[in-house]
Scaffold this motif. Structure first.
Motif, PDB file in Angstrom:
ATOM      1  N   LEU A  75      16.690  60.066  26.042  1.00  0.00           N
ATOM      2  CA  LEU A  75      18.113  60.215  25.751  1.00  0.00           C
ATOM      3  C   LEU A  75      18.477  59.545  24.433  1.00  0.00           C
ATOM      4  CD1 LEU A  75      20.771  61.338  26.727  1.00  0.00           C
ATOM      5  CD2 LEU A  75      21.137  59.247  28.057  1.00  0.00           C
ATOM      6  N   ALA A  76      17.850  58.395  24.164  1.00  0.00           N
ATOM      7  CA  ALA A  76      18.096  57.708  22.895  1.00  0.00           C
ATOM      8  C   ALA A  76      17.615  58.554  21.717  1.00  0.00           C
ATOM      9  CB  ALA A  76      17.408  56.347  22.895  1.00  0.00           C
ATOM     10  N   ALA A  77      16.471  59.236  21.895  1.00  0.00           N
ATOM     11  CA  ALA A  77      15.960  60.108  20.835  1.00  0.00           C
ATOM     12  C   ALA A  77      16.907  61.282  20.602  1.00  0.00           C
ATOM     13  CB  ALA A  77      14.565  60.610  21.199  1.00  0.00           C
ATOM     14  N   ALA A  78      17.407  61.886  21.687  1.00  0.00           N
ATOM     15  CA  ALA A  78      18.372  62.983  21.552  1.00  0.00           C
ATOM     16  C   ALA A  78      19.649  62.491  20.868  1.00  0.00           C
ATOM     17  CB  ALA A  78      18.690  63.556  22.934  1.00  0.00           C
ATOM     18  N   PHE A  79      20.070  61.294  21.215  1.00  0.00           N
ATOM     19  CA  PHE A  79      21.246  60.657  20.613  1.00  0.00           C
ATOM     20  C   PHE A  79      21.050  60.478  19.113  1.00  0.00           C
ATOM     21  CE2 PHE A  79      23.065  56.271  19.730  1.00  0.00           C
ATOM     22  CZ  PHE A  79      24.388  56.666  19.624  1.00  0.00           C
ATOM     23  N   ALA A  80      19.884  59.968  18.721  1.00  0.00           N
ATOM     24  CA  ALA A  80      19.616  59.708  17.312  1.00  0.00           C
ATOM     25  C   ALA A  80      19.544  61.002  16.508  1.00  0.00           C
ATOM     26  CB  ALA A  80      18.317  58.916  17.166  1.00  0.00           C
ATOM     27  N   VAL A  81      18.886  62.022  17.055  1.00  0.00           N
ATOM     28  CA  VAL A  81      18.800  63.300  16.351  1.00  0.00           C
ATOM     29  C   VAL A  81      20.188  63.933  16.214  1.00  0.00           C
ATOM     30  CG1 VAL A  81      17.872  65.647  16.435  1.00  0.00           C
ATOM     31  CG2 VAL A  81      16.417  63.713  17.058  1.00  0.00           C
ATOM     32  N   THR A  82      20.996  63.832  17.265  1.00  0.00           N
ATOM     33  CA  THR A  82      22.359  64.358  17.214  1.00  0.00           C
ATOM     34  C   THR A  82      23.160  63.686  16.097  1.00  0.00           C
ATOM     35  OG1 THR A  82      22.365  64.830  19.587  1.00  0.00           O
ATOM     36  CG2 THR A  82      24.504  64.657  18.507  1.00  0.00           C
ATOM     37  N   GLU A 130      22.795  62.053   7.832  1.00  0.00           N
ATOM     38  CA  GLU A 130      22.118  60.813   7.434  1.00  0.00           C
ATOM     39  C   GLU A 130      21.174  60.352   8.536  1.00  0.00           C
ATOM     40  OE1 GLU A 130      22.012  59.209   4.687  1.00  0.00           O
ATOM     41  OE2 GLU A 130      23.534  60.333   3.571  1.00  0.00           O
ATOM     42  N   PHE A 131      19.878  60.527   8.299  1.00  0.00           N
ATOM     43  CA  PHE A 131      18.892  60.111   9.296  1.00  0.00           C
ATOM     44  C   PHE A 131      18.897  58.607   9.502  1.00  0.00           C
ATOM     45  CE2 PHE A 131      14.482  58.957  10.529  1.00  0.00           C
ATOM     46  CZ  PHE A 131      14.444  59.625  11.743  1.00  0.00           C
ATOM     47  N   LEU A 132      19.254  57.852   8.444  1.00  0.00           N
ATOM     48  CA  LEU A 132      19.274  56.398   8.553  1.00  0.00           C
ATOM     49  C   LEU A 132      20.249  55.936   9.632  1.00  0.00           C
ATOM     50  CD1 LEU A 132      18.472  53.579   7.627  1.00  0.00           C
ATOM     51  CD2 LEU A 132      20.205  53.753   5.819  1.00  0.00           C
ATOM     52  N   ILE A 133      21.381  56.619   9.757  1.00  0.00           N
ATOM     53  CA  ILE A 133      22.357  56.220  10.773  1.00  0.00           C
ATOM     54  C   ILE A 133      21.772  56.421  12.167  1.00  0.00           C
ATOM     55  CG2 ILE A 133      24.661  56.654  11.731  1.00  0.00           C
ATOM     56  CD1 ILE A 133      25.542  57.542   8.963  1.00  0.00           C
ATOM     57  N   GLY A 134      21.084  57.540  12.356  1.00  0.00           N
ATOM     58  CA  GLY A 134      20.432  57.770  13.633  1.00  0.00           C
ATOM     59  C   GLY A 134      19.384  56.715  13.933  1.00  0.00           C
ATOM     60  N   MET A 136       7.042  62.780  24.210  1.00  0.00           N
ATOM     61  CA  MET A 136       7.079  63.459  25.506  1.00  0.00           C
ATOM     62  C   MET A 136       8.414  64.179  25.706  1.00  0.00           C
ATOM     63  SD  MET A 136       5.418  60.563  28.004  1.00  0.00           S
ATOM     64  CE  MET A 136       3.755  59.939  27.760  1.00  0.00           C
ATOM     65  N   PHE A 137       9.434  63.739  24.986  1.00  0.00           N
ATOM     66  CA  PHE A 137      10.720  64.431  25.006  1.00  0.00           C
ATOM     67  C   PHE A 137      10.811  65.474  23.902  1.00  0.00           C
ATOM     68  CE2 PHE A 137      14.782  64.565  22.684  1.00  0.00           C
ATOM     69  CZ  PHE A 137      15.520  65.348  23.576  1.00  0.00           C
ATOM     70  N   LEU A 138      10.520  65.062  22.660  1.00  0.00           N
ATOM     71  CA  LEU A 138      10.769  65.926  21.514  1.00  0.00           C
ATOM     72  C   LEU A 138      10.000  67.237  21.572  1.00  0.00           C
ATOM     73  CD1 LEU A 138      10.787  63.420  18.505  1.00  0.00           C
ATOM     74  CD2 LEU A 138      12.742  64.677  19.453  1.00  0.00           C
ATOM     75  N   PHE A 139       8.739  67.187  21.970  1.00  0.00           N
ATOM     76  CA  PHE A 139       7.911  68.377  21.860  1.00  0.00           C
ATOM     77  C   PHE A 139       8.083  69.357  23.015  1.00  0.00           C
ATOM     78  CE2 PHE A 139       6.328  65.172  19.073  1.00  0.00           C
ATOM     79  CZ  PHE A 139       6.069  65.876  17.900  1.00  0.00           C
ATOM     80  N   PRO A 140       8.066  68.915  24.282  1.00  0.00           N
ATOM     81  CA  PRO A 140       8.419  69.865  25.347  1.00  0.00           C
ATOM     82  C   PRO A 140       9.820  70.442  25.158  1.00  0.00           C
ATOM     83  CG  PRO A 140       7.315  67.961  26.275  1.00  0.00           C
ATOM     84  CD  PRO A 140       7.582  67.633  24.831  1.00  0.00           C
ATOM     85  N   SER A 141      10.758  69.592  24.737  1.00  0.00           N
ATOM     86  CA  SER A 141      12.108  70.086  24.465  1.00  0.00           C
ATOM     87  C   SER A 141      12.084  71.112  23.342  1.00  0.00           C
ATOM     88  CB  SER A 141      13.017  68.908  24.092  1.00  0.00           C
ATOM     89  OG  SER A 141      14.342  69.345  23.866  1.00  0.00           O
TER      90      SER A 141
END
Length: 282
Positions: free
Chosen positions: A41-48, A55-59, A214-219
């Motif tokens: 969920l944190a990874a999805a949050f950061a990409v969002t 700005e990727f730095l903010i994520g 495990m989240f990014l790639f199956p997703s």
């Protein structure tokens, strides 16, 4: 912030590794499941955040919120147990065996993967309105990330595999530093500040984390990314797991154990009778 000295938290590291090895199957799986889900969920949050702000730095700055939640709640990531559990074996704690360590790693892997997959399915539903339309901008980005970090590596052959492996090593060098940093303080604020710094570095630098992936790639596959499960396993997950193991155990666990837990005797000062100058004897 109730600072804990390196000598003291080195002992805590070994105690933690021993405790995890003897933890029940139920507790190990539940804690690993929750860790995988929260980190996903944190990874999805950061990409969002990165997509919406540009700005990727903010994520990257905000991504560590998930990591902090995991360790404050006592959940377990594969990257953390890679570093902590072998120390109990090295220290010859009673009853600790290679089999016990492998059992823990296997259960944590399964739990992390199940948690990450749960969030991957949930987020894919959100990004596509229940798979009724094309993915939104965030979903498309996740699909492209998966392509670049699987077939992108494969296109470079062995140099691509080496790059992937080194990125995984560097990742768990930073992530396990974050795990250990949580032991440097007895206060919540101290733990969060100490954990935040190395996790920000790993995420912004694009290092390879086995549980995040495990989240990014199956997703990404569910969201239409042009790569396969075989691409994901061979050109990301398996080399990343191995690199994470090497990075965490070698550059964090073994180093801290060697210098803060098994401290070598100090050199003895010797005063020269002629000059009065002090030197050190080994």
């Amino acid at each position: 912030m109730s600072y804990v000295t390196p000598k003291d938290f080195a002992t805590q590291m070994i105690d933690a590794g021993e405790s995890k090895i003897f933890m029940s199957t139920k507790d190990t799986l539940i804690r690993a499941y929750m860790a995988g889900a929260i980190l996903a969920l944190a990874a999805a949050f950061a990409v969002t955040i990165a997509v919406q702000t540009g700005e990727f730095l903010i994520g990257a700055i905000l991504f560590p919120v998930g990591f902090c939640m995991i360790y404050l709640m006592g959940f377990d990531l594969l990257t953390g147990v890679f570093t902590l559990c072998p120390l109990a074996l090295i220290d010859r704690r009673p009853g600790v065996t290679v089999g016990g360590i492998l059992r823990n790693w296997g259960l944590v892997f399964v739990g992390n993967f199940a948690g990450a997959m749960t969030v991957a399915v949930f987020m894919a539903i959100i990004f596509t309105f229940g798979f009724s339309e094309a993915p939104n901008a965030v979903g498309q980005k996740i699909g492209h990330i998966g392509e670049g970090r699987t077939i992108g590596y494969a296109a470079h052959g062995l140099p691509g595999m080496l790059t992937l492996f080194i990125r995984a090593v560097m990742c768990n060098w930073m992530v396990s530093t974050g795990v250990v940093s949580a032991m440097m303080s007895n206060s919540v604020s101290g733990k969060v500040i100490a954990m935040w710094m190395p996790i920000l570095v790993f995420f912004y630098m694009g290092f390879e984390h086995s549980v995040v992936n495990m989240f990014l790639f199956p997703s990404g596959i569910m969201l239409g990314g042009q790569f396969t499960w075989l691409d994901y396993l061979l050109w990301n997950e398996i080399p990343t797991v191995l690199g994470n193991l090497v990075g965490g155990l070698t550059f964090v666990g073994a180093m801290i154990y060697a210098t803060h837990y098994k401290t070598s005797p100090k050199r003895t000062p010797i005063v020269s009778e002629k000059s009065g100058v002090m030197a050190a004897a080994e």
